[in-house]
Write a protein that holds these residues in place. Sequence first.
Motif, PDB file in Angstrom:
ATOM      1  N   TYR A  34      21.880  57.244  63.732  1.00 64.18           N
ATOM      2  CA  TYR A  34      21.462  57.432  62.339  1.00 64.18           C
ATOM      3  C   TYR A  34      20.282  56.524  62.015  1.00 64.18           C
ATOM      4  O   TYR A  34      20.223  55.385  62.464  1.00 64.18           O
ATOM      5  N   SER A  35      19.387  57.074  61.244  1.00 62.62           N
ATOM      6  CA  SER A  35      18.293  56.230  60.750  1.00 62.62           C
ATOM      7  C   SER A  35      18.050  56.585  59.302  1.00 62.62           C
ATOM      8  O   SER A  35      18.293  57.721  58.869  1.00 62.62           O
ATOM      9  N   LEU A  36      17.594  55.605  58.562  1.00 62.36           N
ATOM     10  CA  LEU A  36      17.403  55.807  57.127  1.00 62.36           C
ATOM     11  C   LEU A  36      16.103  56.546  56.830  1.00 62.36           C
ATOM     12  O   LEU A  36      15.926  57.036  55.722  1.00 62.36           O
ATOM     13  N   GLY A  60      20.302  59.390  57.912  1.00 63.59           N
ATOM     14  CA  GLY A  60      21.428  59.026  57.065  1.00 63.59           C
ATOM     15  C   GLY A  60      21.838  57.586  57.251  1.00 63.59           C
ATOM     16  O   GLY A  60      21.327  56.884  58.122  1.00 63.59           O
ATOM     17  N   ASP A  61      22.773  57.193  56.427  1.00 65.41           N
ATOM     18  CA  ASP A  61      23.264  55.819  56.441  1.00 65.41           C
ATOM     19  C   ASP A  61      24.390  55.691  57.460  1.00 65.41           C
ATOM     20  O   ASP A  61      25.378  56.414  57.389  1.00 65.41           O
ATOM     21  N   CYS A 117      23.081  52.822  64.965  1.00 67.70           N
ATOM     22  CA  CYS A 117      21.744  52.800  64.389  1.00 67.70           C
ATOM     23  C   CYS A 117      20.764  52.913  65.553  1.00 67.70           C
ATOM     24  O   CYS A 117      21.177  53.039  66.709  1.00 67.70           O
ATOM     25  N   ARG A 122      29.784  43.824  54.875  1.00 65.86           N
ATOM     26  CA  ARG A 122      30.827  44.846  54.698  1.00 65.86           C
ATOM     27  C   ARG A 122      32.132  44.511  55.402  1.00 65.86           C
ATOM     28  O   ARG A 122      33.199  44.842  54.929  1.00 65.86           O
ATOM     29  N   ALA A 161      24.058  43.579  57.160  1.00 63.69           N
ATOM     30  CA  ALA A 161      24.820  44.570  56.380  1.00 63.69           C
ATOM     31  C   ALA A 161      26.238  44.703  56.928  1.00 63.69           C
ATOM     32  O   ALA A 161      27.202  44.848  56.168  1.00 63.69           O
ATOM     33  N   ILE A 179      20.409  45.194  60.207  1.00 67.77           N
ATOM     34  CA  ILE A 179      21.655  45.907  59.942  1.00 67.77           C
ATOM     35  C   ILE A 179      22.869  45.031  60.243  1.00 67.77           C
ATOM     36  O   ILE A 179      23.945  45.232  59.686  1.00 67.77           O
ATOM     37  N   PHE A 224      26.632  53.611  57.695  1.00 69.16           N
ATOM     38  CA  PHE A 224      27.917  53.195  57.137  1.00 69.16           C
ATOM     39  C   PHE A 224      28.645  54.326  56.407  1.00 69.16           C
ATOM     40  O   PHE A 224      29.820  54.193  56.085  1.00 69.16           O
ATOM     41  N   ASP A 225      27.955  55.379  56.156  1.00 72.63           N
ATOM     42  CA  ASP A 225      28.574  56.510  55.471  1.00 72.63           C
ATOM     43  C   ASP A 225      29.293  57.369  56.511  1.00 72.63           C
ATOM     44  O   ASP A 225      28.893  58.490  56.818  1.00 72.63           O
TER      45      ASP A 225
END
Length: 277
Positions: free
Chosen positions: A274-276, A113-114, A241, A145, A141, A138, A116-117
């Motif tokens: 989390y990893s994308l 998942g992301d 991350c 943000r 990013a 990241i 940032f979510d």
Amino acid sequence: MLGKRTSDSPSGQQMFKQTKLSFAPPPSQRKKEPKPDIKPALRPGIQNDKVDKNASTASKEPERTVAGPSSNTNLIKNTPIPKPISTSGNPTPSPAIVNPNPKRTLRVVEKAGDLFDAPPNTVLIHACNTQGSWGGGIALAFKQRYREAYKMYRMYCQASGTFASRDGDLVGKARLIAADNGTQHWIGCLFTSKRHGRARDSPGAILAATGPAMQDLLKQIARYNKRTTRPENRIGELRMCRINSGLFGVPWERSKAVLEGIEVDEVVIEVTAYSLD
Ligand SMILES: Nc1ncnc2c1ncn2[C@@H]1O[C@H](COP(=O)(O)OP(=O)(O)OC[C@H]2O[C@H](OP(=O)(O)O)[C@H](O)[C@@H]2O)[C@@H](O)[C@H]1O
């Protein structure tokens, strides 16, 4: 895992109590902290005496200046020490089974998942250099943000004397920064390498800095939560991350192993990576 602090200074059994949180009041009823600190305490060398004095060596956790939206939080508390396993017919269990003082270590849970979510009151953790640059991966990013948080990070690096290639002593430390963009997120900066890009530290040095940096961050989070009286303002969840595994070039499994070796005492913390992919 969900946990709720039952008082400002939980003790004994309270520390081990695991309950689902439902304390978030509607926005109209939310109250600010009794003594809101209007100083952005994240500005080392400028507005926070403590940070000012120790900017080069210590990390002082910030105050969130405004009590914002709340959410369920899931700060991970100590899990109870497992009761000794009693084997019938064997009143003196083997020491291998009964450990009266088990080592408690950080749990690392992995999810896709992301990063940032994330809900409010979550700390988003990433690896940083000490040069004040969130220039790629990241970190970029994060910079896009959380503009003000980036400025705080950069200022902190400068105030710590690490800017412009001076010797940095932030390596192995961390910085907890309140997000400024209404998300009620926190940014957890782990200083795992002095420089970045080709001049980044070796994988061994990055790994050696990762454990102490994470421990430093956990201390800052614990201190913040301890002094924050309103539950809705407390940090509830830690996410990261796969730190060090991109531009820093260290295989994730190696960083994960370091993290899982971190001993935790008062409060056992779980961090979700989390990893994308
Ligand atoms: N939205 C998302 N959700 C979840 N995971 C996401 C994601 N986006 C990316 N990832 C993954 O996040 C991991 C870390 O990979 P990164 O390369 O970013 O970080 P790192 O810790 O190796 O290195 C730090 C240096 O990189 C920076 O850039 P500069 O040196 O300044 O240029 C800093 O400033 C430091 O110096 C990789 O698994 C990415 O797939």
